[in-house]
Write an enzyme that holds these catalytic residues in place. Structure first.
Site, short mmCIF file in Angstrom:
data_model
loop_
_atom_site.label_atom_id
_atom_site.label_comp_id
_atom_site.label_asym_id
_atom_site.label_seq_id
_atom_site.Cartn_x
_atom_site.Cartn_y
_atom_site.Cartn_z
N ASP A 161 18.60 56.68 -14.32
CA ASP A 161 18.75 55.22 -14.39
C ASP A 161 17.47 54.51 -13.97
OD1 ASP A 161 20.29 52.71 -14.71
OD2 ASP A 161 19.96 52.55 -12.55
N SER A 183 24.59 52.28 -16.86
CA SER A 183 23.74 52.20 -15.68
C SER A 183 24.58 51.98 -14.42
CB SER A 183 22.73 51.06 -15.88
OG SER A 183 22.13 50.68 -14.67
N1 URA Z 1 22.86 46.34 -12.88
C1 URA Z 1 22.62 47.66 -13.03
O1 URA Z 1 22.80 48.44 -12.11
N2 URA Z 1 22.18 48.10 -14.22
C2 URA Z 1 21.96 47.29 -15.27
O2 URA Z 1 21.57 47.77 -16.32
C3 URA Z 1 22.21 45.93 -15.10
C4 URA Z 1 22.67 45.48 -13.90
#
Ligand code: URA
Ligand code: CA
Length: 442
Positions: A161, A183
């Protein structure tokens, strides 16, 4: 399969298989897929979307890119909550101790604030001594003893991520809903809880500006839970004005302490949203079977002071000066050079607020960060004196600002004033909670 062919298939609107998605994530993390190809893939996903199954596969592939927290040594069903981020959004500090006081188990990993939104870790650290970087063994033993603890997300969780988000940030692909959902959910699933309650905010201070986007994101995340074997409920709640009255770090802890001390009315928006989040956590945690039963137990934990005791104990176990977790004593921590009441310039109804600007006004005073490595001042911020729909006279306070440095105070006051719309005509106000989404709805 060559990655270029996978990009082409996604660009033509076809679905990717689980194996292809696994290859994509591991290839990007280990460097065999270069940034330019992954950029093209993210853009193709933004344009063509992903099915719920593809998004669940992406979530799992990302989750497996790093450490997965093992909470299995803790008894019972572990329940987590997540908010997509808001202004005056102090729910974790209320809900985690209340759920724990009712017998739930909350082992939560939180984030820091950035831009106009606050972060729970910064609020915790506003109580002197509090540690948010705690070794996993100690974290688990605090949760075992106290029913809840809140720490920072371990650095080794979901490395995929970090790399994909940094790429999305510079390729205008952050706003893809499947990429947002995977994510968020990859990090929540890697944090080890069995069940998750999501608070998806919509409105002027939220990441999802429109209701339709918020609903799509919420449904997709519940669906990911269903496809990956975790129970997930989502609430869609309003962020067209700050949720609580306080915007700032100690100021928000103070509001949480006051709520847990029974000093805040039961129809207050922060109280309502906390009850709703908490009741879904108790239901998913197998502690209550109906929303009514859950809410009545949570209310009891406010009235008998058990929620406040759990919060105080949590700070003590996390090395914080827990004597401040008291509605009188905490006032001693709010040390600023001056306070100023920002007042209405005319008579009328407060018809709208720009919650992002209110968050930005607090950030400019030092309550938040413009950039990741900025320092924050735990004491500064503002406390709202009005809600949307209230009638004010010229000269009435709209908020009280807690100011320590004059560096941005003029800009902050101007930004705050721009955020508040006052009009002769009363306008309908937005609801606080729009919808609850469970497994049965997706
Ligand atoms: N928050 C997250 O953790 N990921 C994203 O892509 C957008 C908001
Ligand atoms: Ca769907």
């Amino acid at each position: 399969m060559r990655f270029v062919d996978m990009i082409e298939r996604k660009a033509d609107g076809f679905s990717l298989s689980k194996e292809e998605i696994n290859e994509m994530v591991s290839g990007y993390v280990n460097g065999t897929i270069p940034d330019y190809q992954m950029s093209a893939m993210c853009m193709a996903i933004l344009q063509k979307g992903m099915t719920d199954q593809e998004t669940a596969d992406l979530t799992m592939a990302m989750m497996h890119s790093g450490e997965i927290v093992d909470l299995s040594s803790l008894p019972g069903i572990k329940v987590d909550k997540h908010s997509t981020g808001g202004v005056g959004d102090t729910t974790t500090l209320v809900v985690a101790p209340l759920v724990a006081a009712c017998g739930g188990t909350v082992a939560k990993m939180s984030g820091r604030g950035l831009g106009h939104t606050g972060g729970t870790l910064d609020k915790l650290e506003s109580i002197p001594g509090t540690k948010v970087e705690i070794p996993m063994k100690e974290f688990i033993s605090i949760v075992r003893e106290n029913g809840c603890a809140v720490i920072g997300q371990s650095a080794n969780i979901v490395p995929a991520d970090k790399k994909i988000y940094a790429l999305r940030d510079v390729t205008a692909t952050v706003r893809s809903i499947p990429l947002i959902a995977s994510s968020i959910m990859s990090k929540k699933l890697a944090s080890g809880s069995d069940a998750i309650v999501l608070d998806v905010k919509t409105g002027s201070g939220a990441f999802m500006r429109t209701y339709d986007e918020a609903e799509k994101l919420a449904e997709l995340m519940v669906s990911i839970g269903k496809l990956t074997g975790r129970r997930v409920h989502a609430l869609i709640t309003d962020m067209n004005q700050p949720l609580g009255m306080a915007v700032g770090n100690v100021l928000e802890v103070q509001e949480a302490v006051e709520l847990l001390s029974g000093m805040i009315s039961e129809d207050d928006p922060l109280y309502r949203v906390c009850m709703l989040l908490g009741s879904h956590m108790l239901m998913l945690g197998g502690i209550a079977s109906t929303k009514e039963e859950a809410e009545s137990r949570l209310r009891q934990a406010v009235c008998d002071g058990s929620g406040l005791r759990v919060l105080r104990n949590m700070f003590r176990l996390q090395h914080g000066a827990s004597e401040y977790i008291d509605p009188v004593k905490i006032r001693e921590l709010i040390r600023v050079r001056r306070t100023v009441d920002v007042t209405a310039e005319k008579d009328g109804y407060v018809t709208a607020m720009n919650a992002e600007k209110i968050g930005t006004a607090a950030q400019m005073l030092g309550a938040g960060r413009a950039k990741k490595d900025d320092d924050i001042d735990p004491c500064v911020g503002l406390v709202m004196k009005v809600r949307c729909g209230d009638y004010v006279h010229a000269g009435d306070p709209l908020c009280r600002m807690y100011i320590d440095s004059e560096k941005n105070s003029v800009d902050s006051i101007r930004t705050f004033k721009e955020a508040i719309s006052i009009s002769d005509e009363k306008k309908p106000i937005t609801p606080m909670v729009y919808r609850t989404i469970t497994e049965d709805d997706v």
